[in-house]
Design a protein around this motif. Structure first.
Motif, PDB file in Angstrom:
ATOM      1  N   PHE A 154       3.893  12.608   5.332  1.00  0.00           N
ATOM      2  CA  PHE A 154       4.774  11.536   4.880  1.00  0.00           C
ATOM      3  C   PHE A 154       4.042  10.726   3.811  1.00  0.00           C
ATOM      4  O   PHE A 154       2.805  10.642   3.824  1.00  0.00           O
ATOM      5  CB  PHE A 154       5.100  10.570   6.022  1.00  0.00           C
ATOM      6  N   VAL A 155       4.801  10.099   2.936  1.00  0.00           N
ATOM      7  CA  VAL A 155       4.222   9.057   2.089  1.00  0.00           C
ATOM      8  C   VAL A 155       4.577   7.736   2.759  1.00  0.00           C
ATOM      9  O   VAL A 155       5.753   7.451   3.002  1.00  0.00           O
ATOM     10  CB  VAL A 155       4.763   9.099   0.641  1.00  0.00           C
ATOM     11  N   LEU A 188       0.847  -1.197   0.000  1.00  0.00           N
ATOM     12  CA  LEU A 188       0.000   0.000   0.000  1.00  0.00           C
ATOM     13  C   LEU A 188       0.879   1.241   0.000  1.00  0.00           C
ATOM     14  O   LEU A 188       1.917   1.280   0.648  1.00  0.00           O
ATOM     15  CB  LEU A 188      -0.883  -0.008   1.261  1.00  0.00           C
ATOM     16  N   GLN A 189       0.428   2.249  -0.729  1.00  0.00           N
ATOM     17  CA  GLN A 189       1.101   3.551  -0.708  1.00  0.00           C
ATOM     18  C   GLN A 189       0.048   4.604  -0.396  1.00  0.00           C
ATOM     19  O   GLN A 189      -0.948   4.704  -1.108  1.00  0.00           O
ATOM     20  CB  GLN A 189       1.751   3.810  -2.074  1.00  0.00           C
ATOM     21  N   GLN A 190       0.262   5.344   0.682  1.00  0.00           N
ATOM     22  CA  GLN A 190      -0.726   6.372   1.039  1.00  0.00           C
ATOM     23  C   GLN A 190      -0.041   7.474   1.841  1.00  0.00           C
ATOM     24  O   GLN A 190       1.127   7.357   2.213  1.00  0.00           O
ATOM     25  CB  GLN A 190      -1.862   5.762   1.852  1.00  0.00           C
ATOM     26  N   PHE A 191      -0.778   8.530   2.136  1.00  0.00           N
ATOM     27  CA  PHE A 191      -0.221   9.602   2.948  1.00  0.00           C
ATOM     28  C   PHE A 191      -0.434   9.287   4.431  1.00  0.00           C
ATOM     29  O   PHE A 191      -1.422   8.648   4.798  1.00  0.00           O
ATOM     30  CB  PHE A 191      -0.876  10.949   2.610  1.00  0.00           C
ATOM     31  N   ILE A 209       7.941   1.996   5.141  1.00  0.00           N
ATOM     32  CA  ILE A 209       8.896   3.055   4.825  1.00  0.00           C
ATOM     33  C   ILE A 209       8.113   4.361   4.842  1.00  0.00           C
ATOM     34  O   ILE A 209       7.022   4.431   4.284  1.00  0.00           O
ATOM     35  CB  ILE A 209       9.530   2.846   3.430  1.00  0.00           C
ATOM     36  N   LEU A 210       8.679   5.373   5.497  1.00  0.00           N
ATOM     37  CA  LEU A 210       8.035   6.691   5.514  1.00  0.00           C
ATOM     38  C   LEU A 210       8.925   7.687   4.785  1.00  0.00           C
ATOM     39  O   LEU A 210      10.062   7.932   5.198  1.00  0.00           O
ATOM     40  CB  LEU A 210       7.830   7.177   6.949  1.00  0.00           C
TER      41      LEU A 210
END
Lengths: 130, 106, 138
Positions: free
Chosen positions: B101-102, B21-24, B44-45
């Protein structure tokens, strides 16, 4: 395949005698926890300080387990510093829960400090003893 | 404008990481608090706007640590942090502020 | 085939209290596996007693594909034992970067701070040994 990782869990202790709960997670890419090593900023704060630890719901150390039993001085060779687990302790993204309880023997000037817990994660099979 | 999402995707590809997943993800800086902990185990941030943080802020994580430099406004690069991410501000923030952050979940 | 051991040394100069020194070290092409490491204070500090921790170290191998080492660096007032390398088994991709950071955590006042040097020794092999092969396939 990744074979080794030394994962760090840091716990900040702010006051003498404080009991701090912490939680973390083991790296998903490693199958088991081979050993543990604790590093404290100085030996004096080790007196009476305890560590309780559960990994994946399994109790590894009771809350009254002295930290002194799982750490060592600087003169110990790097390859001998870790307290090795004889049993298979699963890593693979397991929940880590624990409690650091300061021994309360030092005055406020030694605080805050960070207890650093190093977990040696591996992907090999545990050695069996006959 | 610098495309940080493209940079992140390229980084993940080069490091052979397939994100779940990729999110804010956001962190609120509260007046009166100087130390913040973010758990990013198996994550990872990417700190996408380091200039949101005051100069002198120290960020410590298991893969990277950084002191926010005085010329942060001119820095375009973004950096990533993982494990326990500790953010220590040099002073108490005057007002509430949100840090972006992402978040990449592995 | 007999293995050939090579030691790679990464030196870090610490000039400020609380300094975070970035590590970016390219390993030679011919190294195939890293089998051990030691991180230690080399010179600069002169203290009467050992210190468990003067700084923290994080190392990633193969151009950030593997985060493998989080360790503390201590101070040894006198040598009492031959250091046995911390064993690892990290297959190395050709000529990739070792990256990471060293952060000074020694709690002293700014006026008492003295610059010092930390060295990271990586024990590497030119060929993958039989033991290393066994580990990588389990």
């Amino acid at each position: 395949m990744k074979n080794h990782k030394f994962q760090q869990v840091r716990v900040q202790v702010k006051d003498p005698g404080e009991s701090v709960r912490f939680s973390a997670e083991t790296d998903k890419q490693f199958a088991r926890v081979r050993g543990i090593h604790i590093s404290m900023p100085n030996d004096d704060v080790l007196v009476g300080t305890t560590l309780g630890l559960k990994i994946n719901g399994t109790e590894i150390f009771d809350d009254a387990h002295e930290m002194r039993l799982i750490t060592c001085g600087h003169q110990v060779a790097p390859n001998m510093k870790f307290f090795l687990f004889e049993e298979n302790i699963e890593a693979g993204g397991s929940a880590i829960e624990g409690r650091v309880t300061d021994g309360g023997t030092m005055d406020q000037s030694s605080f805050p400090y960070e207890a650093k817990i190093y977990l040696w994660l591996v992907n090999d099979e545990p050695k069996t003893t006959s | 404008m610098y495309d940080y999402l493209n940079h992140i995707n390229l980084q993940l590809e080069q490091r052979c990481i397939e994100p779940k997943l990729q999110q804010f993800r956001y962190l609120s800086l509260e007046p009166g608090l100087t130390r913040y902990e973010m758990k990013a185990y198996n994550e990872i941030l990417f700190l996408i706007k380091p200039s949101q943080l005051p100069v002198g802020t120290v960020i410590v994580s298991e893969c990277r640590s950084r002191v926010i430099p005085t010329d942060v406004a001119e820095v375009q690069g973004i950096e990533d942090f993982s494990g326990l991410v500790v953010i220590q501000l040099p002073g108490v923030p005057a007002k509430k502020k949100t840090i972006e952050f992402v978040q990449i979940t592995l | 085939m007999a293995t050939k051991i090579r030691y790679q040394i990464i030196q870090i100069e610490v000039n400020e209290q609380g300094q975070i020194a970035e590590i970016s070290h390219k390993l030679p092409l011919h190294l195939k596996v890293c089998t051990g490491f030691i991180a230690r204070h080399t010179k600069g500090l002169t203290l009467a007693n050992d210190l468990n921790e003067i700084g923290l170290l994080a190392l990633e191998f193969n151009s950030r594909k593997q985060l493998l080492i989080n360790a503390m660096v201590g101070f040894e007032s006198k040598v009492e034992q031959l250091p046995d390398y911390q064993e690892v088994n990290i297959p190395l991709e050709n000529g990739q970067l070792v990256t990471g950071y060293y952060m000074d955590t020694k709690q002293v006042s700014v006026s008492d701070f003295k610059p010092y040097v930390v060295s990271i020794y990586l024990r590497c092999e030119l060929e993958v040994s039989i033991e290393a092969k066994e580990c990588t396939t389990t």
